[in-house]
Motif scaffolding. Structure first.
Motif, PDB file in Angstrom:
ATOM      1  N   ARG A   1       0.828  -1.213   0.000  1.00 24.78           N
ATOM      2  CA  ARG A   1       0.000   0.000   0.000  1.00 24.78           C
ATOM      3  C   ARG A   1       0.859   1.259   0.000  1.00 24.78           C
ATOM      4  NH1 ARG A   1      -4.997  -0.206  -1.919  1.00 24.78           N
ATOM      5  NH2 ARG A   1      -6.201  -1.929  -1.055  1.00 24.78           N
ATOM      6  N   LEU A   2       1.892   1.255   0.842  1.00 24.93           N
ATOM      7  CA  LEU A   2       2.778   2.410   0.931  1.00 24.93           C
ATOM      8  C   LEU A   2       3.530   2.618  -0.375  1.00 24.93           C
ATOM      9  CD1 LEU A   2       4.093   4.642   2.645  1.00 24.93           C
ATOM     10  CD2 LEU A   2       5.772   2.937   3.408  1.00 24.93           C
ATOM     11  N   THR A   3       3.982   1.511  -0.974  1.00 23.44           N
ATOM     12  CA  THR A   3       4.736   1.601  -2.221  1.00 23.44           C
ATOM     13  C   THR A   3       3.908   2.224  -3.335  1.00 23.44           C
ATOM     14  OG1 THR A   3       6.089  -0.316  -1.646  1.00 23.44           O
ATOM     15  CG2 THR A   3       5.951   0.251  -3.969  1.00 23.44           C
ATOM     16  N   TYR A   4       2.664   1.749  -3.480  1.00 25.93           N
ATOM     17  CA  TYR A   4       1.794   2.316  -4.507  1.00 25.93           C
ATOM     18  C   TYR A   4       1.453   3.777  -4.214  1.00 25.93           C
ATOM     19  CZ  TYR A   4       0.904  -1.948  -7.150  1.00 25.93           C
ATOM     20  OH  TYR A   4       1.029  -3.051  -7.962  1.00 25.93           O
ATOM     21  N   SER A   5       1.281   4.093  -2.934  1.00 29.80           N
ATOM     22  CA  SER A   5       0.943   5.470  -2.562  1.00 29.80           C
ATOM     23  C   SER A   5       2.092   6.424  -2.880  1.00 29.80           C
ATOM     24  CB  SER A   5       0.603   5.530  -1.070  1.00 29.80           C
ATOM     25  OG  SER A   5       0.329   6.853  -0.665  1.00 29.80           O
TER      26      SER A   5
ATOM     27  N   GLN B   1       6.113  -3.782  -8.022  1.00 35.45           N
ATOM     28  CA  GLN B   1       5.929  -3.100  -6.742  1.00 35.45           C
ATOM     29  C   GLN B   1       5.605  -4.086  -5.629  1.00 35.45           C
ATOM     30  OE1 GLN B   1       4.665  -2.255  -9.671  1.00 35.45           O
ATOM     31  NE2 GLN B   1       4.229  -0.067  -9.847  1.00 35.45           N
ATOM     32  N   GLN B   2       4.718  -5.036  -5.955  1.00 34.75           N
ATOM     33  CA  GLN B   2       4.338  -6.031  -4.955  1.00 34.75           C
ATOM     34  C   GLN B   2       5.484  -6.989  -4.651  1.00 34.75           C
ATOM     35  OE1 GLN B   2       0.933  -6.840  -7.653  1.00 34.75           O
ATOM     36  NE2 GLN B   2      -0.150  -7.323  -5.757  1.00 34.75           N
ATOM     37  N   GLY B   3       6.219  -7.388  -5.693  1.00 37.13           N
ATOM     38  CA  GLY B   3       7.353  -8.278  -5.480  1.00 37.13           C
ATOM     39  C   GLY B   3       8.394  -7.665  -4.566  1.00 37.13           C
ATOM     40  N   PHE B   4       8.667  -6.380  -4.781  1.00 39.19           N
ATOM     41  CA  PHE B   4       9.627  -5.674  -3.938  1.00 39.19           C
ATOM     42  C   PHE B   4       9.152  -5.642  -2.484  1.00 39.19           C
ATOM     43  CE2 PHE B   4      10.682  -1.474  -2.040  1.00 39.19           C
ATOM     44  CZ  PHE B   4      12.040  -1.679  -1.846  1.00 39.19           C
ATOM     45  N   ALA B   5       7.872  -5.319  -2.275  1.00 37.04           N
ATOM     46  CA  ALA B   5       7.331  -5.248  -0.915  1.00 37.04           C
ATOM     47  C   ALA B   5       7.340  -6.615  -0.243  1.00 37.04           C
ATOM     48  CB  ALA B   5       5.909  -4.684  -0.964  1.00 37.04           C
TER      49      ALA B   5
ATOM     50  N   ALA C   1       1.185  -9.202  -0.111  1.00 38.59           N
ATOM     51  CA  ALA C   1       1.396  -8.281  -1.223  1.00 38.59           C
ATOM     52  C   ALA C   1       0.282  -8.392  -2.254  1.00 38.59           C
ATOM     53  CB  ALA C   1       2.744  -8.573  -1.888  1.00 38.59           C
ATOM     54  N   GLY C   2      -0.235  -9.612  -2.448  1.00 37.31           N
ATOM     55  CA  GLY C   2      -1.348  -9.781  -3.377  1.00 37.31           C
ATOM     56  C   GLY C   2      -2.589  -9.038  -2.925  1.00 37.31           C
ATOM     57  N   LEU C   3      -2.839  -9.051  -1.628  1.00 33.73           N
ATOM     58  CA  LEU C   3      -4.001  -8.346  -1.091  1.00 33.73           C
ATOM     59  C   LEU C   3      -3.755  -6.847  -0.946  1.00 33.73           C
ATOM     60  CD1 LEU C   3      -5.034 -10.870   1.721  1.00 33.73           C
ATOM     61  CD2 LEU C   3      -6.156 -10.519  -0.493  1.00 33.73           C
ATOM     62  N   GLY C   4      -2.491  -6.451  -0.944  1.00 28.45           N
ATOM     63  CA  GLY C   4      -2.169  -5.049  -0.731  1.00 28.45           C
ATOM     64  C   GLY C   4      -2.461  -4.152  -1.916  1.00 28.45           C
ATOM     65  N   ARG C   5      -2.560  -4.715  -3.116  1.00 26.49           N
ATOM     66  CA  ARG C   5      -2.877  -3.919  -4.299  1.00 26.49           C
ATOM     67  C   ARG C   5      -4.384  -3.832  -4.459  1.00 26.49           C
ATOM     68  NH1 ARG C   5      -1.295  -6.275 -10.071  1.00 26.49           N
ATOM     69  NH2 ARG C   5      -3.097  -7.569  -9.556  1.00 26.49           N
TER      70      ARG C   5
END
Length: 419
Positions: free
Chosen positions: A155-159, A253-257, A289-293
């Protein structure tokens, strides 16, 4: 060193064989997301992971000491007990690799050790407090902590990247994925190679080759590091496919997180001596990470199969370890029978795997069959796939995938047989 008997040599070789299976079984923990998003080519990814696994083996011996000095009572443990434990762990690793399920090599090892120890010396020889505090509680907490951390990090990464330049963002996350994958590999070597060190040290103590309460000798550290690195380089492609494609569709983005969160949890546990499952940590972070997007989906059919395997790991390996210990109790011929059984079973599993080969050339060819209704997958993919761009692209929460192969897979889903 006082003595080094034939049975002790057999135990050491078998322990290194387990370490080798641990390497290729757990390669997915470090590299599945990096490979699935296209951030690194498969063979380059596993080569980097192998080198860092070797380096990580020299960073700590706390987990090794937990196994060699804490989990079971050293007194009365014969080298044959360690051998029986390793048989249970190796067979469970190979079976779960054959069906492509990420399971814990760590718990397979400890399950085998617990079962063989109980068969040999009784329940009292297992230190229940260590089992609960340093094995079972971390087994439950690790995927939860890593999953929540990965969800929040995603969430933070996408934000933070919402207004970033699209191309620059792609390059940045690609570099971030490579760095975080390297960190997971280092953490895996630090945590998992130590488990084999601990078992070998326990066998050396049981065989009278080193004094009780000794730390792992340098040759044990080096050989364990080399064995796990070699296994990692060969790559557990079946499990990489499941981890990278079967649980969720990840973007860079998710992979990194996911990888950063998992590495943090693993390194922290290694520092305090928790015999943590890297598989549990990484799987939890991938699902988080899958749920975070926004619009992200976790394929719970695959996750459920994985959870069942997790629950069976300790008791299944313990049962095989106990049976193997019972047979070795008949003397040298019993030990020989167990060794032949291990070799024959391993060869049979390998032969079965050749019926449908998964390697670096096809690990990303198509999506895995998740056993979900087709409509569910199609709807989920449609929900996270943006419409064709009509203007300038921005790094929104659902960006255009960074790699063409991923975009194609998301827009034209296919099904294949689960490997």
């Amino acid at each position: 060193m006082e003595s080094f008997s034939l049975i002790l040599a057999i135990v050491v070789v078998t322990a290194l064989a387990f370490d080798f299976t641990n390497g290729f079984h757990d390669t997915a923990n470090a590299m599945a997301t990096t490979i699935s998003t296209g951030a690194m080519k498969p063979k380059v990814a596993v080569a980097m992971s192998a080198v860092l696994n070797l380096v990580g083996a020299f960073l700590s011996v706390e987990v090794a000491n937990t196994i060699s000095k804490g989990l079971v009572d050293e007194a009365g443990i014969r080298p044959e007990v360690i051998f029986a434990a390793l048989v249970g762990a190796i067979l469970w690793n190979l079976l779960t690799w054959l069906v492509g399920l990420p399971s814990s090599s760590s718990h397979a090892l400890m399950g085998g050790l617990i079962g063989a120890t109980i068969a040999s010396a009784g329940v009292g020889a297992v230190h229940g407090d260590v089992l609960v505090t340093k094995v079972l509680i971390p087994a439950i907490a690790a995927p939860l902590v890593a999953g929540i951390a990965a969800l929040l990090a995603t969430r933070l990464t996408y934000s933070l990247g919402r207004k970033a330049d699209g191309n620059a963002s792609k390059k940045g996350y690609r570099a971030g994925q490579i760095a975080s994958a390297g960190l997971v590999s280092l953490a895996h070597g630090t945590n998992d190679a130590q488990k084999t060190m601990g078992v070998i040290t326990l066998a050396l103590v049981a065989g009278g080759a080193v004094a009780p309460d000794s730390d792992p000798p340098m040759w044990v550290i080096l050989s364990a590091g080399l064995a796990i690195a070699l296994g990692t380089y060969l790559g557990g492609w079946r499990i990489i496919r499941t981890m990278g494609k079967g649980l969720t569709d990840l973007q860079p983005q998710q992979g990194f997180a996911a990888q950063t969160s998992a590495a943090t949890v693993i390194l922290a546990s290694s520092h305090i001596g928790f015999s943590l499952s890297t598989t549990h940590s990484v799987s939890g972070s991938v699902m988080g990470a899958g749920l975070g997007r926004k619009g992200g989906v976790v394929r719970w059919s695959t996750a459920t199969r994985m959870f069942v395997a997790w629950g069976l790991t300790l008791p299944a390996a313990a049962l095989v370890g106990a049976l193997a210990e019972y047979v070795t109790g008949f003397g040298n011929w019993g030990t020989a029978v167990v060794a032949v059984f291990l070799i024959a079973s391993s060869a049979a599993i390998w032969k079965l795997s050749r019926r449908e080969v998964v390697d670096h050339t096809n690990v990303n060819d198509s999506d895995i069959d998740t056993a979900e209704p087709a409509g569910v997958i199609t709807t989920a993919i449609a929900a996270v796939t943006p419409p064709p761009a009509s203007g300038s692209a921005t790094a929104s929460e659902d960006p255009v995938p960074a790699f063409p192969s991923q975009a194609t897979a998301e827009r034209t889903p296919t099904t294949t047989t689960t490997v």
